[in-house]
Motif scaffolding. Structure first.
Motif, PDB file in Angstrom:
ATOM      1  N   THR A   5       0.859  -1.184   0.000  1.00 40.57           N
ATOM      2  CA  THR A   5       0.000   0.000   0.000  1.00 40.57           C
ATOM      3  C   THR A   5       0.892   1.229   0.000  1.00 40.57           C
ATOM      4  O   THR A   5       1.989   1.213   0.551  1.00 40.57           O
ATOM      5  CB  THR A   5      -0.944   0.058   1.224  1.00 40.57           C
ATOM      6  OG1 THR A   5      -0.200   0.298   2.403  1.00 40.57           O
ATOM      7  CG2 THR A   5      -1.759  -1.208   1.352  1.00 40.57           C
ATOM      8  N   LEU A   8      -2.285   4.941   1.756  1.00 44.21           N
ATOM      9  CA  LEU A   8      -3.659   4.465   1.917  1.00 44.21           C
ATOM     10  C   LEU A   8      -4.388   5.299   2.972  1.00 44.21           C
ATOM     11  O   LEU A   8      -3.837   5.617   4.025  1.00 44.21           O
ATOM     12  CB  LEU A   8      -3.631   3.004   2.354  1.00 44.21           C
ATOM     13  CG  LEU A   8      -4.850   2.154   2.073  1.00 44.21           C
ATOM     14  CD1 LEU A   8      -5.031   1.987   0.582  1.00 44.21           C
ATOM     15  CD2 LEU A   8      -4.708   0.816   2.727  1.00 44.21           C
ATOM     16  N   TYR A  64      -3.263   0.448  -3.651  1.00 42.22           N
ATOM     17  CA  TYR A  64      -3.155  -0.879  -3.036  1.00 42.22           C
ATOM     18  C   TYR A  64      -2.888  -1.889  -4.150  1.00 42.22           C
ATOM     19  O   TYR A  64      -3.618  -1.926  -5.135  1.00 42.22           O
ATOM     20  CB  TYR A  64      -4.454  -1.190  -2.290  1.00 42.22           C
ATOM     21  CG  TYR A  64      -4.593  -2.578  -1.706  1.00 42.22           C
ATOM     22  CD1 TYR A  64      -3.488  -3.363  -1.363  1.00 42.22           C
ATOM     23  CD2 TYR A  64      -5.854  -3.108  -1.468  1.00 42.22           C
ATOM     24  CE1 TYR A  64      -3.641  -4.622  -0.825  1.00 42.22           C
ATOM     25  CE2 TYR A  64      -6.015  -4.370  -0.922  1.00 42.22           C
ATOM     26  CZ  TYR A  64      -4.902  -5.123  -0.604  1.00 42.22           C
ATOM     27  OH  TYR A  64      -5.058  -6.374  -0.069  1.00 42.22           O
TER      28      TYR A  64
END
Length: 71
Positions: A5, A8, A64
């Motif tokens: 990620t 995020l 992601y």
């Protein structure tokens, strides 16, 4: 590559119309086969992060990748 990620985040809008950031700027890399633990204080966003990583919820910010594919 397993889970990656970058920046995020998850923001929700409260009943009064104000935004509430549940997660902010979470960047992690978890290699395939690696075991990790996520810990933190109550209300820190652990369950929200796990729901996003498990594809039960979506992030409102960031990127992601799961096994190299964008989610």
């Amino acid at each position: 590559m397993g889970i990656v990620t970058q920046g995020l985040g998850k923001t929700v809008v409260l009943k009064n119309g104000e935004p509430l950031a549940i997660l902010r700027d979470v960047s992690i890399t978890i290699e395939q086969g690696e075991m990790v633990a996520i810990q933190g204080a109550s209300g820190a966003g652990k369950s929200t992060l796990l729901h996003i990583l498990g594809l039960l919820d979506t992030a409102t910010e960031g990127e992601y990748w799961l096994y190299g594919a964008p989610v």
